[in-house]
Write a protein that holds these residues in place. Structure first.
Motif, PDB file in Angstrom:
ATOM      1  N   VAL A 165       0.592  -1.437  -0.154  1.00  0.00           N
ATOM      2  CA  VAL A 165       0.077  -0.120   0.051  1.00  0.00           C
ATOM      3  C   VAL A 165       0.482   1.411   0.171  1.00  0.00           C
ATOM      4  O   VAL A 165       0.781   2.122  -0.829  1.00  0.00           O
ATOM      5  N   LEU A 166       1.888   1.466   1.044  1.00  0.00           N
ATOM      6  CA  LEU A 166       2.563   2.330   1.070  1.00  0.00           C
ATOM      7  C   LEU A 166       3.694   2.384   0.022  1.00  0.00           C
ATOM      8  O   LEU A 166       3.737   1.459  -0.481  1.00  0.00           O
ATOM      9  N   PRO A 167       3.966   3.948  -0.850  1.00  0.00           N
ATOM     10  CA  PRO A 167       4.464   3.829  -1.939  1.00  0.00           C
ATOM     11  C   PRO A 167       6.287   3.561  -1.916  1.00  0.00           C
ATOM     12  O   PRO A 167       6.243   3.918  -0.206  1.00  0.00           O
ATOM     13  N   VAL A 168       7.227   3.761  -2.482  1.00  0.00           N
ATOM     14  CA  VAL A 168       8.254   3.701  -2.656  1.00  0.00           C
ATOM     15  C   VAL A 168       8.593   4.723  -3.078  1.00  0.00           C
ATOM     16  O   VAL A 168       8.623   5.649  -4.386  1.00  0.00           O
ATOM     17  N   TYR A 169       8.933   5.483  -1.413  1.00  0.00           N
ATOM     18  CA  TYR A 169       9.085   7.104  -2.173  1.00  0.00           C
ATOM     19  C   TYR A 169      10.393   7.935  -1.767  1.00  0.00           C
ATOM     20  O   TYR A 169      10.471   7.773  -0.461  1.00  0.00           O
ATOM     21  N   PRO A 170      11.481   7.776  -1.639  1.00  0.00           N
ATOM     22  CA  PRO A 170      13.216   8.645  -1.107  1.00  0.00           C
ATOM     23  C   PRO A 170      12.695   9.129  -0.902  1.00  0.00           C
ATOM     24  O   PRO A 170      12.511  10.869  -1.122  1.00  0.00           O
ATOM     25  N   LEU A 171      13.309   9.776   0.339  1.00  0.00           N
ATOM     26  CA  LEU A 171      12.883  10.595   1.060  1.00  0.00           C
ATOM     27  C   LEU A 171      14.455  11.472   1.232  1.00  0.00           C
ATOM     28  O   LEU A 171      14.386  12.846   1.547  1.00  0.00           O
ATOM     29  N   SER A 172      15.840  10.742   0.874  1.00  0.00           N
ATOM     30  CA  SER A 172      16.303  11.401   0.355  1.00  0.00           C
ATOM     31  C   SER A 172      17.767  10.990  -0.738  1.00  0.00           C
ATOM     32  O   SER A 172      16.864   9.358  -0.789  1.00  0.00           O
ATOM     33  N   SER A 173      18.688  11.280  -0.959  1.00  0.00           N
ATOM     34  CA  SER A 173      19.476  10.937  -2.421  1.00  0.00           C
ATOM     35  C   SER A 173      20.598   9.766  -1.332  1.00  0.00           C
ATOM     36  O   SER A 173      21.361   9.669  -2.204  1.00  0.00           O
TER      37      SER A 173
END
Length: 337
Positions: free
Chosen positions: A103-111
């Motif tokens: 359900v949760l998106p794969v979304y990078p909060l930091s590079s």
């Protein structure tokens, strides 16, 4: 009879499972997966397998589904070989983790790969640590390590965690780049450190409970844990009131259950929980304790000789036979004969 969870306790454990699963899934989808850093245990194995299937076979399968599928045979093993209550909540946590991963998106909060490694390990450790604190496993390697430890009483579950996680890290380095394996090691170090802070790094704990409800406490422990213990007569330093000290060694998975049992039997008991570095001497696993209890109550001895050593089997067989004969003698109307 095994203590049945109250509705309040059941709701609490389900809430803890939900929280632990959400934190583990969040650590993967927001930090570890975008950085190609691998999670611990079966979650990391699912992550690696998903990458291999995608990159080598161009076959896409969600990591959440792989987590669930890889855990199914482990849940079966745990249900029959480890314990039904422990395995039930482990499966609930695994199922919820799989659901949140989908359900949760794969979304990078930091590079920054280092930040992802640190915070990914930290957040998942909070989830795992809270779960362990309340006697719940996040599944996967926990169940395998407990099972292997029971088969080899001289080894600790920590050793198996190290081996099984090491295999995943080495495969990740060999298949992809070694830098990702090294960053995974950083994440694992943070993960282990935080879990130790929240729960305990010790596999064995010594519990000393001072109580006036000796008989009730002994009966409850033997019924719920099938554990042996040492009883020491004690006296209050100020009041001189007679008490009993009950000392036993438990695994860290049993800590929460033991705390709840003591509070239930004697809310006024004084309990000291000590970290046990090493045990020298006889220590029966949970499985062996259960087999001993079956012998004590005269149940089928079909598999006891497989679980217990021949020396233990013969010893307890003679011990319980002597106790039964003594009981008959004590109740005889002619005690002098």
């Amino acid at each position: 009879m095994m203590h049945t969870l109250s509705v309040k306790e059941l709701v609490k454990k389900l809430a803890i499972s939900l929280c632990a699963a959400f934190l583990c899934a969040m650590s993967m989808n927001l930090f570890l997966i975008p950085a190609h850093v691998y999670a611990a245990g079966i979650n990391g194995a699912a992550q690696l397998l998903s990458n291999v299937l995608h990159d080598w076979l161009n076959f896409n399968i969600p990591i959440g589904l792989l987590v669930l599928l890889l855990n199914l045979p482990i849940v079966w093993l745990g249900w029959f070989k480890v314990g039904k209550g422990f395995t039930f909540f482990s499966f609930v946590t695994v199922f919820l983790t799989s659901l949140f991963l989908s359900v949760l998106p794969v979304y990078p909060l930091s590079s920054d790969i280092i930040l992802n490694s640190i915070f990914g390990g930290l957040i998942s450790a909070v989830g795992v640590g809270i779960a362990l604190k309340y006697g719940i496993s996040t599944g996967g390697l926990d169940i395998i390590a407990i099972y292997l430890t029971r088969r080899n009483r001289n080894a600790s579950s920590g050793k198996y965690f190290l081996i099984l996680n090491g295999i995943i890290i080495i495969l990740a380095g060999a298949i992809y780049e070694w830098q990702f394996a090294l960053y995974t090691l950083i994440s694992r170090f943070v993960n282990s450190y935080v879990i130790d802070m929240i729960h305990t790094k010790y596999q064995k704990l010594t519990v000393i409970t001072i109580t006036k409800e000796k008989d009730k406490m002994i009966a409850a422990i033997q019924d719920e844990f099938d554990r042996g213990m040492t009883i020491i007569p004690s006296y209050g330093g100020f009041t001189g009131t007679k008490r009993y000290s009950i000392m036993m060694v438990i695994s860290h998975y049993e800590l929460y259950q033991m705390e709840q049992l003591i509070k239930r039997v004697d809310p006024n008991a004084f309990t000291d929980i000590l970290e046990t570095n090493k045990i020298i001497g006889l220590y029966h696993t949970e499985e062996q304790q259960k087999e001993i209890q079956k012998m004590k109550h005269g149940e089928s001895m079909k598999n006891q000789h497989l679980t217990l050593s021949k020396e233990d089997f013969d010893h307890f067989q003679q011990l319980f036979k002597a106790q039964a004969e003594k009981k008959v003698t004590d109740h005889s109307p002619f005690p002098n004969e």
